[in-house]
Design a protein around this motif. Structure first.
Motif, PDB file in Angstrom:
ATOM      1  N   LEU A 117       0.689  21.381  -2.750  1.00  0.00           N
ATOM      2  CA  LEU A 117       0.839  22.830  -2.858  1.00  0.00           C
ATOM      3  C   LEU A 117       2.296  23.253  -2.731  1.00  0.00           C
ATOM      4  N   MET A 118       3.034  22.588  -1.848  1.00  0.00           N
ATOM      5  CA  MET A 118       4.443  22.930  -1.679  1.00  0.00           C
ATOM      6  C   MET A 118       5.283  22.479  -2.865  1.00  0.00           C
ATOM      7  N   GLN A 119       4.794  21.477  -3.616  1.00  0.00           N
ATOM      8  CA  GLN A 119       5.481  21.110  -4.861  1.00  0.00           C
ATOM      9  C   GLN A 119       5.433  22.271  -5.852  1.00  0.00           C
ATOM     10  N   GLN A 120       4.382  23.087  -5.758  1.00  0.00           N
ATOM     11  CA  GLN A 120       4.201  24.201  -6.680  1.00  0.00           C
ATOM     12  C   GLN A 120       4.697  25.521  -6.116  1.00  0.00           C
ATOM     13  N   TYR A 121       4.463  25.741  -4.823  1.00  0.00           N
ATOM     14  CA  TYR A 121       4.705  27.067  -4.259  1.00  0.00           C
ATOM     15  C   TYR A 121       5.742  27.092  -3.140  1.00  0.00           C
ATOM     16  N   GLY A 122       6.221  25.951  -2.707  1.00  0.00           N
ATOM     17  CA  GLY A 122       7.135  25.908  -1.580  1.00  0.00           C
ATOM     18  C   GLY A 122       8.542  25.515  -1.963  1.00  0.00           C
ATOM     19  N   GLY A 123       9.376  25.357  -0.950  1.00  0.00           N
ATOM     20  CA  GLY A 123      10.759  24.958  -1.150  1.00  0.00           C
ATOM     21  C   GLY A 123      11.042  23.635  -0.472  1.00  0.00           C
ATOM     22  N   GLU A 124      12.318  23.261  -0.472  1.00  0.00           N
ATOM     23  CA  GLU A 124      12.707  21.971   0.083  1.00  0.00           C
ATOM     24  C   GLU A 124      12.398  21.874   1.572  1.00  0.00           C
ATOM     25  N   SER A 125      12.600  22.965   2.312  1.00  0.00           N
ATOM     26  CA  SER A 125      12.360  22.930   3.757  1.00  0.00           C
ATOM     27  C   SER A 125      10.879  22.742   4.064  1.00  0.00           C
ATOM     28  N   GLN A 126      10.001  23.369   3.264  1.00  0.00           N
ATOM     29  CA  GLN A 126       8.557  23.192   3.482  1.00  0.00           C
ATOM     30  C   GLN A 126       8.125  21.769   3.143  1.00  0.00           C
ATOM     31  N   GLY A 169      -3.716  20.410  -7.655  1.00  0.00           N
ATOM     32  CA  GLY A 169      -4.549  19.577  -8.518  1.00  0.00           C
ATOM     33  C   GLY A 169      -4.148  18.121  -8.576  1.00  0.00           C
ATOM     34  N   LEU A 170      -2.863  17.809  -8.367  1.00  0.00           N
ATOM     35  CA  LEU A 170      -2.431  16.416  -8.406  1.00  0.00           C
ATOM     36  C   LEU A 170      -3.164  15.565  -7.385  1.00  0.00           C
ATOM     37  N   LEU A 171      -3.550  16.169  -6.262  1.00  0.00           N
ATOM     38  CA  LEU A 171      -4.326  15.447  -5.253  1.00  0.00           C
ATOM     39  C   LEU A 171      -5.792  15.833  -5.287  1.00  0.00           C
ATOM     40  N   LEU A 172      -6.070  17.128  -5.469  1.00  0.00           N
ATOM     41  CA  LEU A 172      -7.432  17.629  -5.346  1.00  0.00           C
ATOM     42  C   LEU A 172      -8.368  17.052  -6.404  1.00  0.00           C
ATOM     43  N   LEU A 173      -7.958  17.057  -7.677  1.00  0.00           N
ATOM     44  CA  LEU A 173      -8.850  16.607  -8.748  1.00  0.00           C
ATOM     45  C   LEU A 173      -9.178  15.115  -8.644  1.00  0.00           C
ATOM     46  N   PRO A 174      -8.198  14.222  -8.406  1.00  0.00           N
ATOM     47  CA  PRO A 174      -8.568  12.815  -8.183  1.00  0.00           C
ATOM     48  C   PRO A 174      -9.451  12.619  -6.959  1.00  0.00           C
ATOM     49  N   MET A 175      -9.234  13.427  -5.914  1.00  0.00           N
ATOM     50  CA  MET A 175     -10.070  13.314  -4.721  1.00  0.00           C
ATOM     51  C   MET A 175     -11.519  13.660  -5.029  1.00  0.00           C
ATOM     52  N   LEU A 176     -11.742  14.740  -5.767  1.00  0.00           N
ATOM     53  CA  LEU A 176     -13.109  15.130  -6.123  1.00  0.00           C
ATOM     54  C   LEU A 176     -13.742  14.123  -7.081  1.00  0.00           C
ATOM     55  N   LEU A 177     -12.933  13.558  -7.983  1.00  0.00           N
ATOM     56  CA  LEU A 177     -13.443  12.532  -8.895  1.00  0.00           C
ATOM     57  C   LEU A 177     -13.912  11.310  -8.117  1.00  0.00           C
ATOM     58  N   ALA A 178     -13.094  10.846  -7.174  1.00  0.00           N
ATOM     59  CA  ALA A 178     -13.478   9.683  -6.372  1.00  0.00           C
ATOM     60  C   ALA A 178     -14.701   9.984  -5.515  1.00  0.00           C
ATOM     61  N   LYS A 210      -3.882  16.921 -22.647  1.00  0.00           N
ATOM     62  CA  LYS A 210      -2.849  17.333 -21.699  1.00  0.00           C
ATOM     63  C   LYS A 210      -3.389  17.201 -20.271  1.00  0.00           C
ATOM     64  N   LEU A 211      -3.663  15.963 -19.851  1.00  0.00           N
ATOM     65  CA  LEU A 211      -4.264  15.754 -18.535  1.00  0.00           C
ATOM     66  C   LEU A 211      -3.330  16.201 -17.423  1.00  0.00           C
ATOM     67  N   LEU A 212      -2.072  15.797 -17.490  1.00  0.00           N
ATOM     68  CA  LEU A 212      -1.124  16.137 -16.435  1.00  0.00           C
ATOM     69  C   LEU A 212      -0.920  17.635 -16.360  1.00  0.00           C
ATOM     70  N   ARG A 213      -0.801  18.274 -17.518  1.00  0.00           N
ATOM     71  CA  ARG A 213      -0.624  19.728 -17.521  1.00  0.00           C
ATOM     72  C   ARG A 213      -1.847  20.420 -16.921  1.00  0.00           C
ATOM     73  N   GLY A 214      -3.032  19.904 -17.240  1.00  0.00           N
ATOM     74  CA  GLY A 214      -4.248  20.479 -16.680  1.00  0.00           C
ATOM     75  C   GLY A 214      -4.339  20.304 -15.178  1.00  0.00           C
ATOM     76  N   MET A 215      -3.938  19.131 -14.677  1.00  0.00           N
ATOM     77  CA  MET A 215      -3.953  18.904 -13.234  1.00  0.00           C
ATOM     78  C   MET A 215      -2.979  19.832 -12.526  1.00  0.00           C
ATOM     79  N   ARG A 216      -1.815  20.021 -13.133  1.00  0.00           N
ATOM     80  CA  ARG A 216      -0.813  20.881 -12.510  1.00  0.00           C
ATOM     81  C   ARG A 216      -1.193  22.356 -12.576  1.00  0.00           C
ATOM     82  N   ALA A 217      -2.075  22.703 -13.506  1.00  0.00           N
ATOM     83  CA  ALA A 217      -2.516  24.093 -13.604  1.00  0.00           C
ATOM     84  C   ALA A 217      -3.441  24.479 -12.455  1.00  0.00           C
ATOM     85  N   VAL A 218      -4.052  23.491 -11.819  1.00  0.00           N
ATOM     86  CA  VAL A 218      -4.925  23.724 -10.668  1.00  0.00           C
ATOM     87  C   VAL A 218      -4.090  23.655  -9.391  1.00  0.00           C
TER      88      VAL A 218
END
Length: 313
Positions: A124-133, A13-22, A2-10
């Protein structure tokens, strides 16, 4: 798996984990991501700007004309506050600590305070924000390119800034607004693209970071990170809650240093020879700040969001 689920749990994570990997790959095998072909196309500075351009277009396409004033207010006000903090800190450091503070000079402090990682903010706003953010992402890219902190350094040093390269960043955003309002089906078609592009943007940003060089920044890098949070967190939190009508989450999500900011010291040294001697140290300090804030900012956002949820505010 469950790679996508794991990334979204952080958080972020969608940006942070690939950034740290690179960043880890670039540290262990320098130049491996720039060996050529499609890998280099994605992981080079050109690939980063291509991803930013596409996300700018997609984000702009989602904005209705009536939402534009709010989006501009939600991005330009933080940008002005960050620029003000950078100018004030650079002036104070130059006036009272002309030789720097424990190895930290305005060549690192000014770019850090004037910077933001818009991709991490959007994640982060995909997870914690709204459309205006999320709508504020487009203009916020002014804070995610090295031209803005370089502009601030040039102004403080009396050199001629390059305003054209700063403004051209917003062209895809404006084009997205125009086409998205002309054809709402087009806006709906491209809407999922921003989340899809975030991991690729993370790979490109991380490919310029060397974790060993960041660690070598030592006390200067830690001090830079501490000063960045000490100045940015209260300012962005109060701005979001008092001036932008938010709950503070978006303000905290703005408190991070873009990885591309590490290019500023070398660019500044080319334009202003007085910065040449300190460019290497400032680059390492900014690399450390970029890594640490990319890890700490999402954790702070998650903790703040959970505390507000528990308190029912």
């Amino acid at each position: 798996m469950k790679l996508l689920r794991g990334m979204r749990a952080v958080p972020g994570g969608l940006l942070l984990l690939p950034m740290l990997l690179a960043a880890a790959i670039n540290t262990l095998w320098p130049g491996a991501l720039l060996a050529g072909g499609p890998v280099t196309a994605v992981c080079s500075s050109g690939g980063v700007m291509a991803c930013i351009g596409m996300v700018l277009f997609i984000t702009g396409a989602q904005i209705r004309v009536r939402q534009l004033p709010g989006a501009l207010r939600g991005s330009l006000l933080p940008a002005l506050v960050k620029i003000g903090l950078a100018c004030l800190a650079g002036w104070a450091l130059g006036r009272w600590q002309s030789g720097g503070l424990w190895g930290l000079t305005e060549l690192a402090l000014v770019p850090a305070l004037a910077s933001c990682n818009p991709g991490l903010y959007l994640a982060l706003m995909q997870q914690y924000g709204g459309e205006s953010q999320r709508a504020a992402y487009g203009p916020l890219n002014l804070l995610g390119v090295p031209q803005l902190p370089l502009f601030v350094l040039c102004v403080s040093a009396g050199a001629a800034p390059d305003l054209k390269s700063l403004l051209v960043t917003l062209v895809p955003f404006v084009l997205g607004i125009l086409l998205g309002n002309l054809d709402r089906e087009l806006a709906a078609f491209v809407a999922p693209g921003s989340a899809i592009l975030l991991p690729f943007l993370g790979l490109g940003l991380g490919s310029s970071i060397n974790l060993i060089a960041a660690l070598r920044a030592g006390p200067g890098g830690l001090l830079l990170t501490a000063l960045f949070f000490a100045a940015s967190l209260p300012a962005m939190l109060l701005l979001d809650r008092l001036a932008l009508g938010g709950d503070g989450t978006a303000g905290i999500a703005l408190c991070n240093v873009a990885g591309v900011t590490t290019a500023v010291p070398a660019m500044a040294a080319q334009l202003m020879p007085q910065y040449a001697a300190g460019a290497a140290a400032a680059t390492a300090q900014l690399a450390m700040a970029a890594v640490l804030t990319a890890i700490l900012s999402p954790l702070l956002v998650r903790r703040y969001a959970r505390r507000r949820e528990k308190s029912g505010v």
